[in-house]
Design an enzyme around this catalytic site. Structure first.
Site, PDB file in Angstrom:
ATOM      1  N   GLU A   1     -14.857   8.912  17.466  1.00  0.00           N
ATOM      2  CA  GLU A   1     -14.167   8.919  16.010  1.00  0.00           C
ATOM      3  C   GLU A   1     -14.155   7.310  15.701  1.00  0.00           C
ATOM      4  OE1 GLU A   1     -10.046   8.447  16.302  1.00  0.00           O
ATOM      5  OE2 GLU A   1     -11.073   6.973  17.477  1.00  0.00           O
ATOM      6  N   MET A   2     -13.133   7.100  14.886  1.00  0.00           N
ATOM      7  CA  MET A   2     -13.289   5.776  14.325  1.00  0.00           C
ATOM      8  C   MET A   2     -11.744   5.185  14.180  1.00  0.00           C
ATOM      9  SD  MET A   2     -16.250   6.109  11.559  1.00  0.00           S
ATOM     10  CE  MET A   2     -16.349   4.379  11.230  1.00  0.00           C
ATOM     11  N   GLU A   3     -10.435   5.755  14.741  1.00  0.00           N
ATOM     12  CA  GLU A   3      -9.204   5.204  14.358  1.00  0.00           C
ATOM     13  C   GLU A   3      -8.475   4.902  15.338  1.00  0.00           C
ATOM     14  OE1 GLU A   3     -10.673   7.849  12.658  1.00  0.00           O
ATOM     15  OE2 GLU A   3     -11.072   7.116  11.028  1.00  0.00           O
TER      16      GLU A   3
ATOM     17  N   ARG B   1      -2.321  10.819  15.177  1.00  0.00           N
ATOM     18  CA  ARG B   1      -3.427  10.978  14.263  1.00  0.00           C
ATOM     19  C   ARG B   1      -3.710  12.320  14.578  1.00  0.00           C
ATOM     20  NH1 ARG B   1      -8.406  10.362  12.530  1.00  0.00           N
ATOM     21  NH2 ARG B   1     -10.014  10.642  13.933  1.00  0.00           N
ATOM     22  N   ILE B   2      -4.185  13.167  13.456  1.00  0.00           N
ATOM     23  CA  ILE B   2      -4.864  14.362  13.617  1.00  0.00           C
ATOM     24  C   ILE B   2      -6.211  14.188  12.793  1.00  0.00           C
ATOM     25  CG2 ILE B   2      -2.819  15.839  14.217  1.00  0.00           C
ATOM     26  CD1 ILE B   2      -2.401  16.199  11.004  1.00  0.00           C
ATOM     27  N   GLY B   3      -7.344  14.281  13.533  1.00  0.00           N
ATOM     28  CA  GLY B   3      -8.625  13.796  13.011  1.00  0.00           C
ATOM     29  C   GLY B   3      -9.744  14.634  13.641  1.00  0.00           C
ATOM     30  N   SER B   4     -11.065  14.184  13.402  1.00  0.00           N
ATOM     31  CA  SER B   4     -11.995  14.932  13.702  1.00  0.00           C
ATOM     32  C   SER B   4     -12.807  13.970  14.599  1.00  0.00           C
ATOM     33  CB  SER B   4     -12.842  15.532  12.722  1.00  0.00           C
ATOM     34  OG  SER B   4     -13.395  14.429  12.002  1.00  0.00           O
TER      35      SER B   4
ATOM     36  N   ARG C   1      -3.461   3.816  -4.373  1.00  0.00           N
ATOM     37  CA  ARG C   1      -4.786   4.205  -4.192  1.00  0.00           C
ATOM     38  C   ARG C   1      -5.318   5.569  -3.719  1.00  0.00           C
ATOM     39  NH1 ARG C   1      -7.679  -0.950  -2.171  1.00  0.00           N
ATOM     40  NH2 ARG C   1      -6.278  -2.480  -2.783  1.00  0.00           N
TER      41      ARG C   1
ATOM     42  N   GLY D   1      -7.046  11.568   8.643  1.00  0.00           N
ATOM     43  CA  GLY D   1      -7.874  10.527   7.756  1.00  0.00           C
ATOM     44  C   GLY D   1      -7.855  10.651   6.148  1.00  0.00           C
TER      45      GLY D   1
ATOM     46  N   ARG E   1      -5.988  16.181   2.669  1.00  0.00           N
ATOM     47  CA  ARG E   1      -5.470  16.902   4.121  1.00  0.00           C
ATOM     48  C   ARG E   1      -3.881  16.765   4.475  1.00  0.00           C
ATOM     49  NH1 ARG E   1      -9.817  18.830   8.084  1.00  0.00           N
ATOM     50  NH2 ARG E   1     -10.877  20.153   6.257  1.00  0.00           N
TER      51      ARG E   1
ATOM     52  N   GLU F   1     -26.470   2.535  14.912  1.00  0.00           N
ATOM     53  CA  GLU F   1     -27.901   2.254  15.575  1.00  0.00           C
ATOM     54  C   GLU F   1     -27.980   2.057  16.710  1.00  0.00           C
ATOM     55  OE1 GLU F   1     -30.569   2.208  13.190  1.00  0.00           O
ATOM     56  OE2 GLU F   1     -29.146   2.722  11.224  1.00  0.00           O
TER      57      GLU F   1
ATOM     58  N   HIS G   1       0.721  -1.087   0.064  1.00  0.00           N
ATOM     59  CA  HIS G   1       0.144  -0.075   0.046  1.00  0.00           C
ATOM     60  C   HIS G   1       0.890   1.440  -0.202  1.00  0.00           C
ATOM     61  CE1 HIS G   1      -2.171  -3.278   1.537  1.00  0.00           C
ATOM     62  NE2 HIS G   1      -3.204  -2.840   1.032  1.00  0.00           N
TER      63      HIS G   1
ATOM     64  N   ARG H   1     -13.416  24.657   9.121  1.00  0.00           N
ATOM     65  CA  ARG H   1     -12.540  23.113   9.138  1.00  0.00           C
ATOM     66  C   ARG H   1     -11.034  23.367   9.033  1.00  0.00           C
ATOM     67  NH1 ARG H   1     -16.463  18.785   8.615  1.00  0.00           N
ATOM     68  NH2 ARG H   1     -18.402  19.925   9.479  1.00  0.00           N
TER      69      ARG H   1
ATOM     70  N   SER I   1     -15.872  18.089  15.414  1.00  0.00           N
ATOM     71  CA  SER I   1     -16.414  18.613  14.146  1.00  0.00           C
ATOM     72  C   SER I   1     -18.033  18.567  14.206  1.00  0.00           C
ATOM     73  CB  SER I   1     -15.883  17.732  12.831  1.00  0.00           C
ATOM     74  OG  SER I   1     -16.585  16.500  13.092  1.00  0.00           O
ATOM     75  N   ASP I   2     -18.337  17.700  15.228  1.00  0.00           N
ATOM     76  CA  ASP I   2     -20.218  17.663  15.442  1.00  0.00           C
ATOM     77  C   ASP I   2     -20.230  17.367  16.892  1.00  0.00           C
ATOM     78  OD1 ASP I   2     -18.909  15.279  13.575  1.00  0.00           O
ATOM     79  OD2 ASP I   2     -20.090  14.623  14.886  1.00  0.00           O
TER      80      ASP I   2
HETATM   81  N1  HPA Z   1     -18.723   9.492  14.540  1.00  0.00           N
HETATM   82  C1  HPA Z   1     -17.961   8.792  14.295  1.00  0.00           C
HETATM   83  N2  HPA Z   1     -16.918   9.352  13.920  1.00  0.00           N
HETATM   84  C2  HPA Z   1     -16.785  10.741  13.895  1.00  0.00           C
HETATM   85  C3  HPA Z   1     -17.793  11.724  14.066  1.00  0.00           C
HETATM   86  C4  HPA Z   1     -18.982  10.740  14.756  1.00  0.00           C
HETATM   87  O1  HPA Z   1     -20.090  11.417  14.968  1.00  0.00           O
HETATM   88  N3  HPA Z   1     -17.647  12.834  13.962  1.00  0.00           N
HETATM   89  C5  HPA Z   1     -16.411  12.777  13.625  1.00  0.00           C
HETATM   90  N4  HPA Z   1     -15.929  11.538  13.374  1.00  0.00           N
END
Ligand code: HPA
Length: 234
Positions: free
Chosen positions: A179-181, A87-90, A43, A20, A24, A162, A4, A217, A203-204
């Site tokens: 977040e997811m990582e 990691r630099i993320g949201s 990729r 991510g 960026r 869910e 990769h 952002r 971010s939210d």
């Molecule tokens: N869920 C999962 N990952 C995220 C979110 C979220 O609401 N916001 C930013 N990354």
């Protein structure tokens, strides 16, 4: 070369920042590094290497989610000799006092599962940030004037969730954000004796449903790049 990453071994620095989004990575390299050059584009997952105050740095996309991050973190550490991964993320805020634009620095990350699950099996191994990076990042984040929160986060396998009952449970136990990582980053780093940290801007918001306006952002992301570079080099 790995499946990769088509960089030469000497093209990847020991310090790697991982947003991510690969675009960026390009933006951060162009705006914060000297002599940045493209070192990977397999990729479309861009990696750039340059210097920051004379220190070699690679900024490489991780993709979204733990399986994607796991591939890049494994290859960067085991094949390219990366020793510090940030990691630099949201993230999405899970507490009332964590606001959109705030910075969240993860001491640890709860999960339902990670790509490392098959290795740990019945063991609930606690993923943990590198303390030296964390301490430097907290100082650097507060210096930017950002409201900074340090604690546990949730690394989810899904963006479209869910299971509101699980979110409620984690909120009740003080989880700062989702977040997811991060969890898999910490687990891979632990396995290979590398240092890792996850820094996220909010971010939210899962409670107020507020979102960071698109025009803010870039500024928030830029602040995180600076915090990460200060965390790495003090
Ligand atoms: N869920 C999962 N990952 C995220 C979110 C979220 O609401 N916001 C930013 N990354």
């Amino acid at each position: 070369m790995t499946p990769h990453i088509n960089a030469k071994k000497e093209d990847i620095a020991e310090t790697v920042l991982m947003p991510g989004d690969p675009r960026r990575a390009k933006w951060a390299a162009e705006n914060f590094l000297d002599n940045a050059r493209l070192v990977n584009e397999v990729r479309g997952m861009y990696g750039f290497t340059g210097t920051y105050k004379g220190n070699p740095v690679t900024i490489h996309g991780s993709g979204m989610g733990m399986p994607s991050l796991s591939i890049y973190a494994n290859e960067l550490i085991t094949q390219y000799g990366a020793k510090t991964l940030i990691r630099i993320g949201s993230c999405g805020a899970m507490q009332d006092d964590v606001k959109v634009r705030d910075v969240v620095i993860a001491m640890t990350a709860t999960t339902l599962s990670t790509p490392s699950r098959g290795i740990f099996k019945e063991l609930n191994f606690a993923p943990c940030a590198d303390y030296g990076l964390l301490e430097n990042a907290v100082t650097a984040a507060r210096d930017t004037g950002a409201q900074t929160h340090v604690g546990g986060i949730y690394s989810s396998d899904v963006f479209y969730d869910e299971r509101p009952d699980l979110n409620e449970l984690m909120m009740r136990h003080g989880t700062l954000a989702v977040e997811m990582e991060a969890a898999e980053l910490y687990l891979v780093a632990a396995r290979h004796k590398a240092r890792a940290l996850a820094i996220c801007t909010v971010s939210d918001h899962l409670i107020t449903h507020e979102a960071l306006p698109p025009e803010d952002r870039e500024q928030s992301f830029g602040d995180m790049v600076e915090i990460a570079l200060h965390a790495a080099f003090g």
